[in-house]
Design an enzyme around this catalytic site. Sequence first.
Site, PDB file in Angstrom:
ATOM      1  CG  HIS A  10      -2.102  -1.055   0.669  1.00  0.00           C
ATOM      2  ND1 HIS A  10      -1.958  -2.403   0.895  1.00  0.00           N
ATOM      3  CD2 HIS A  10      -3.209  -0.901  -0.090  1.00  0.00           C
ATOM      4  CE1 HIS A  10      -2.973  -3.029   0.335  1.00  0.00           C
ATOM      5  NE2 HIS A  10      -3.747  -2.153  -0.268  1.00  0.00           N
ATOM      6  NE  ARG A  14      -5.994   0.375  -2.845  1.00  0.00           N
ATOM      7  CZ  ARG A  14      -5.546   0.446  -4.092  1.00  0.00           C
ATOM      8  NH1 ARG A  14      -5.458   1.605  -4.701  1.00  0.00           N
ATOM      9  NH2 ARG A  14      -5.178  -0.646  -4.737  1.00  0.00           N
ATOM     10  NE  ARG A  26     -10.805  -1.706  -1.221  1.00  0.00           N
ATOM     11  CZ  ARG A  26      -9.544  -1.964  -1.547  1.00  0.00           C
ATOM     12  NH1 ARG A  26      -9.291  -2.833  -2.504  1.00  0.00           N
ATOM     13  NH2 ARG A  26      -8.555  -1.353  -0.947  1.00  0.00           N
ATOM     14  CD  GLU A  74      -9.751  -8.272  -3.167  1.00  0.00           C
ATOM     15  OE1 GLU A  74      -8.672  -7.738  -3.429  1.00  0.00           O
ATOM     16  OE2 GLU A  74     -10.583  -7.771  -2.375  1.00  0.00           O
ATOM     17  CG  ASN A  99      -2.954  -4.757  -6.921  1.00  0.00           C
ATOM     18  OD1 ASN A  99      -2.639  -4.783  -8.103  1.00  0.00           O
ATOM     19  ND2 ASN A  99      -3.264  -3.642  -6.285  1.00  0.00           N
ATOM     20  CG  ASP A 100      -5.347  -8.714  -2.509  1.00  0.00           C
ATOM     21  OD1 ASP A 100      -4.324  -9.090  -1.919  1.00  0.00           O
ATOM     22  OD2 ASP A 100      -5.990  -7.702  -2.182  1.00  0.00           O
ATOM     23  NE  ARG A 152      -0.965  -6.501  -2.226  1.00  0.00           N
ATOM     24  CZ  ARG A 152      -2.133  -5.897  -2.392  1.00  0.00           C
ATOM     25  NH1 ARG A 152      -3.249  -6.609  -2.473  1.00  0.00           N
ATOM     26  NH2 ARG A 152      -2.227  -4.607  -2.511  1.00  0.00           N
ATOM     27  CB  CYS A 155      -9.881  -1.366  -9.302  1.00  0.00           C
ATOM     28  SG  CYS A 155     -10.176  -2.712  -8.155  1.00  0.00           S
TER      29      CYS A 155
END
Length: 752
Positions: A362, A469, A505, A603, A626-627, A637, A674
């Site tokens: 992040h 986020r 989200r 995800e 990403n996930d 990650r 996203c």
Amino acid sequence: MLAELQQIVQRVNAAANLHEALEIIVHRVKAAMATDVCSVYVRDPATPQYVLMATEGLNQSSVGKIRLAAGEGIVGLVATRQEPVNLANAADHPSYRYFPETGEQQFSGFLAVPLVHFRQSVGVLVVQQATHRVFAKDEVAFLVTIGAQLAATLSYAALGSAIPPREQGPSGPVGLIQGLPGAPGVTIGNIVLPSPLADLDVVANRVPVDAAREEAGFRRAVRETQEELRASADRMEGRLSDETRAIFDVYILILGQDDLVEDVVARIRGGNWAPGALRETIAEHARVFEEAEDPYLRARAEDIRAIGRRILLRLLSDVAVVKRYPSETVLLGDEVSLARVADVPHGKLRGIVSLRGSVVSHTAVLARGLGIPAVMGLGPRDVRALDGHPIIVDGYRGRVFIDPLPAVIQEYRRLVQHEGQLSAKLTGLQDLEATTTDHVRVGLGLNVGLLTDIDVAANVGVDEVGLYRSEFPFMTRETFPMEDEQYEIYRQVLQAFAPKPVTMRTLDIGGDKPLSYFPTTEENPFLGWRGIRFTLDRPDIFLPQLRAMLRASVGLNNLRIMFPMIGQIDEIKAAREAVERARGELREEGYDCPRPLIGITVEVPSTLFSIPALSRHVDFFSIGTNDLTQYLLAVDRNNPNVARLYNHLDPAVLRALNGVIRDARRCRKPMSVCGEMAADPGSAILLLGMGLATFSMSASAVLRIKWVIRSFSSQRAKQILYRALRMESVEAVRNMLDDELGRAGLGELVLT
Ligand code: PEP
Ligand code: MG
């Protein structure tokens, strides 16, 4: 042997620099194995040769001078083969090379083990003995184990400028450290260490502005600590056993000893600020006790460190005010937290460098949102002495140069200039639509997290906010924000983009996003209490958030709600019920909140096989690549050890994405991406080929991706996709995409 081994490793890891670490190794290993010689050769990345960097037993004058290429001499052989060599008489070996300046002719027995880090030899550790003898199995095992544990530490330390330059010829780039790309861009700035200062171990060395003031401040901190300890001891009278209370007496006694205080003062006068001088002194005094045989005395080392921390806390109040940020600040830290980023005054932050993490942590996400370059995953290393040093951050290639040479600075100035020109060129695309050459209109969305993102995001020409986020405001605070506070923030976000839709989200904490004020300990946090799993269990946190979002949308009607980490149908049902409950409550309170569109992040791999079923419960999907990539490939990650295995261009990931986008189309549900993949120009061609409706990304990537979309036809993108789906490796896919970008005239996007 095990205790010995642990002690050596601990001491080496605590060493202040490479030189000290090497001295500790040769001294301690020679003693532990009772050999006549112990030496370390370290790979010089500039040549690359193996350089004798420390020895006990050979002539000191040969240190820094003996250099062996890979394959040269027995040392070079060990480095190339990456296997130990154990010889009764080294001179009999065909690869033996004799260096008279070392004085090694007197030694016969020879044992060398390679120091290997990430498949690369970074050095060779050697012990020698005067007698003819083969080393015993347990001795070999000991040296191999020491080598295995020290390789990483040495490799990181050696990448600094510690290798003496060759006597002639140009020296290589000083202080080049390879990490992982975090956020694109290049910058030249000065390092600021945002150290959590209460942790003595990470305090940096720094030249004091006013040594006399530092000294006075330090003496005051000692006095206050003594008073505090006495007061604590008095308060505890009767509540603690005499034995426990005696600990306070020990502390007071240690503090009363002049040598500790005077050692710190001497270091301040020698040119270090009080916290740095304190760290060095405490480490030195603690070491004396650590080396003691008696376990009771060894435990006193912890007392010394505890005192150090107490004094540091006292010093802190002074320090906090003195923290200054240069106009070109590059934050460098083990993990650069959101709160530390928020500390930097607006406009001064130029780059972020994190020893941990990767492109999808992040911190990197935040850097992209702010449009500043970031390099991640440099690995553990000692950065304490680097505060204020010049640094180049190359976010494209994932590397930094500390104290760069003038030629390197010049090269990077050119790159910075080139970047400026590219941005100027891309600005022309701002008001144009994201339409392919065969007239397929694609949606573009923004990813935002902090309110500062909104300023950066103004006018980049997008259709929506594809991902807000919501955990970011939670992470920059010291307590859970209340409903009204959240309302204020969400209202600003919704208002800033209205009438464009904003996908908010719900709280996605857990995994690599812990809240300092809500600590949880889990063995596998990424597979644990994350995202919707947490919020469904905590209606006291979930409902206020939903209420704040719904209230914020009154009169604007541009809110969409997205739930992270959904893996099962029951979860989306429960989440929807929570939204309805919040709406019902608000209705009773007089708010008329329209029903927002509701979606989930794809995800968790199970959702890949449940799109038709999930479609009955959602209005839209957004793929969190990403996930999804980390879960599909089983690669954390944020873990630099396996970072090279993490890639959204893995053909298996591409096949999964192609399938899920097709399924959503069949179910007539809008689908976006996203995750960071949407911001990668090469990947964008593939997503276009898959028929993706909307690409959502941070502001800094929008115009580049618009350029890609406007340069390809959807048919051409499909052909490229089909080729990629048949490929067997990430490299093959990446090379093909780079070629295609070049052929379409977008080569600049590959370069940068
Ligand atoms: C993702 O997982 O791709 C995503 C967009 O969410 P985050 O990176 O915040 O986990
Ligand atoms: Mg995610």
